[in-house]
Enzyme design. Structure first.
Site, short mmCIF file in Angstrom:
data_model
loop_
_atom_site.label_atom_id
_atom_site.label_comp_id
_atom_site.label_asym_id
_atom_site.label_seq_id
_atom_site.Cartn_x
_atom_site.Cartn_y
_atom_site.Cartn_z
N LYS A 13 40.25 19.31 53.30
CA LYS A 13 41.50 18.55 53.43
C LYS A 13 42.30 18.99 54.64
O LYS A 13 42.82 18.17 55.38
CB LYS A 13 42.38 18.74 52.18
CG LYS A 13 41.75 18.28 50.88
CD LYS A 13 42.71 18.45 49.71
CE LYS A 13 43.09 19.89 49.44
NZ LYS A 13 42.03 20.71 48.83
N ARG A 88 49.33 17.86 42.89
CA ARG A 88 48.20 18.50 42.23
C ARG A 88 48.26 18.35 40.72
O ARG A 88 47.46 18.95 40.01
CB ARG A 88 48.24 20.00 42.56
CG ARG A 88 47.26 20.44 43.64
CD ARG A 88 47.49 21.92 43.89
NE ARG A 88 46.36 22.60 44.43
CZ ARG A 88 46.14 22.80 45.73
NH1 ARG A 88 46.97 22.29 46.62
NH2 ARG A 88 45.11 23.49 46.13
N ARG A 125 34.06 30.79 54.00
CA ARG A 125 35.23 30.50 54.83
C ARG A 125 35.91 31.79 55.28
O ARG A 125 36.13 32.70 54.49
CB ARG A 125 36.21 29.65 54.01
CG ARG A 125 37.56 29.45 54.66
CD ARG A 125 38.28 28.25 54.13
NE ARG A 125 38.88 28.46 52.81
CZ ARG A 125 39.61 27.53 52.20
NH1 ARG A 125 39.79 26.35 52.75
NH2 ARG A 125 40.13 27.78 51.01
N ARG A 154 39.76 34.67 52.84
CA ARG A 154 41.11 34.43 52.31
C ARG A 154 41.16 35.07 50.93
O ARG A 154 40.22 34.93 50.16
CB ARG A 154 41.36 32.92 52.24
CG ARG A 154 42.83 32.56 52.30
CD ARG A 154 43.02 31.08 52.43
NE ARG A 154 43.16 30.45 51.13
CZ ARG A 154 43.32 29.15 50.95
NH1 ARG A 154 43.33 28.34 51.98
NH2 ARG A 154 43.44 28.66 49.74
N ARG A 165 40.38 28.25 40.55
CA ARG A 165 41.01 27.14 41.27
C ARG A 165 40.25 25.84 41.02
O ARG A 165 40.85 24.77 40.89
CB ARG A 165 41.08 27.45 42.77
CG ARG A 165 42.18 28.46 43.10
CD ARG A 165 41.94 29.17 44.40
NE ARG A 165 41.90 28.30 45.54
CZ ARG A 165 41.21 28.57 46.66
NH1 ARG A 165 40.52 29.70 46.75
NH2 ARG A 165 41.22 27.74 47.65
P1 ADP Z 1 42.92 24.91 48.47
O1 ADP Z 1 43.15 23.46 48.63
O2 ADP Z 1 41.82 25.42 49.37
O3 ADP Z 1 42.75 25.34 47.04
P2 ADP Z 1 45.64 25.49 49.34
O4 ADP Z 1 45.82 26.30 50.55
O5 ADP Z 1 45.97 24.04 49.39
O6 ADP Z 1 44.14 25.75 48.91
O7 ADP Z 1 46.48 26.12 48.11
C1 ADP Z 1 46.36 27.47 47.77
C2 ADP Z 1 47.15 27.78 46.49
O8 ADP Z 1 48.54 27.42 46.63
C3 ADP Z 1 46.70 27.03 45.23
O9 ADP Z 1 45.59 27.65 44.61
C4 ADP Z 1 47.98 27.12 44.38
O10 ADP Z 1 48.15 28.39 43.81
C5 ADP Z 1 49.09 26.93 45.40
N1 ADP Z 1 49.47 25.50 45.57
C6 ADP Z 1 49.27 24.72 46.68
N2 ADP Z 1 49.74 23.47 46.49
C7 ADP Z 1 50.26 23.44 45.23
C8 ADP Z 1 50.88 22.45 44.41
N3 ADP Z 1 51.07 21.18 44.85
N4 ADP Z 1 51.28 22.78 43.17
C9 ADP Z 1 51.12 24.02 42.70
N5 ADP Z 1 50.53 25.02 43.39
C10 ADP Z 1 50.10 24.74 44.65
#
Ligand code: ADP
Length: 216
Positions: A13, A88, A125, A154, A165
């Site tokens: 994404k 999400r 990654r 990461r 996740r």
């Molecule tokens: P990825 O899409 O690779 O899982 P992100 O960098 O988008 O990783 O998000 C990392 C973390 O940030 C998520 O696992 C969550 O803990 C938090 N997070 C990101 N966006 C949201 C959201 N919209 N609502 C709740 N938690 C979020």
């Protein structure tokens, strides 16, 4: 152009959001990036955010809605945006409807990638420990980032957290797809392809909707 990209962790994404943002001249808004910055700060919010992220759980809908509402009301987002990482949950999708009232059409693109491929990608990654950029985007063949930082796994890409996740994605985020499918605003593209090919498919999905011809 109001666009949301949805997909499991590691779907690509962020990479694709960067490309669309550049092509369309609208800001990419990544809640992961916003939260990583918040987690590194010293205020109270940082503790809650860092804890949820490290466990692979979602940060609360209230906190997220406030952060996204604030970001979307900045002037650079007035003529469009690409959201990466929000909504999400169905609750967040309902909040987004309220935030976006009167701001025009919203399109949602799902980047679909099978679970085994996602786990493989997350294990490989690497990001820059200093500036946070993906190694693929910054310096795919070098051992250090252009900013001088080293590339590391990461912290939430370790296997246990990555699995969690993915579970959270399946249970809480996948229903968001149905929410948008029912109103006809969902497009799905195959994310199990080279990044260039995924980008072309996203272009095919969004350009006609927002009335623009392919530039790539
Ligand atoms: P990825 O899409 O690779 O899982 P992100 O960098 O988008 O990783 O998000 C990392 C973390 O940030 C998520 O696992 C969550 O803990 C938090 N997070 C990101 N966006 C949201 C959201 N919209 N609502 C709740 N938690 C979020």
């Amino acid at each position: 152009m109001n666009l949301v990209l949805i997909g499991p962790p590691g779907a690509g994404k962020g990479t694709q959001a960067d490309r669309v943002a550049l092509a369309w001249g609208v800001p990419k808004i990544s809640t992961g990036d916003i939260l990583r910055r918040a987690a590194a700060s010293t205020d109270l919010l940082a503790i809650a955010v860092a804890g949820a992220m490290a466990a692979g759980e979602l940060v609360s809908d209230d906190v997220m809605t406030t952060l996204v509402d604030e970001r979307l009301s900045q002037p650079d987002a007035s003529s469009g945006f690409i959201l990466d990482g929000f909504p999400r949950s169905v609750e967040q999708a309902q909040m987004l409807d309220m935030i976006l009232e009167g701001r025009g059409q919203l399109l949602v693109v799902e980047i679909a990638v099978p679970e085994v491929e996602v786990l493989r990608r997350l294990g490989q990654r690497r990001i820059c420990e200093r500036c946070g950029v993906n190694q693929d985007a910054a310096a795919p063949d070098a051992s250090a980032c252009t900013c001088g930082g080293s590339f590391v796994l990461r912290s939430d890409d370790n296997e246990a957290t990555a699995r969690r996740r993915l579970e959270v994605y399946t249970r809480t985020t996948a229903p968001v797809l149905d929410f948008y499918r029912q109103r006809g605003s969902l497009r799905t593209v195959d994310g199990n392809l080279r990044p260039d090919e995924v980008a072309v498919r996203i272009g095919h999905a969004i350009d006609p909707v927002f009335d623009r011809h392919l530039t790539t």
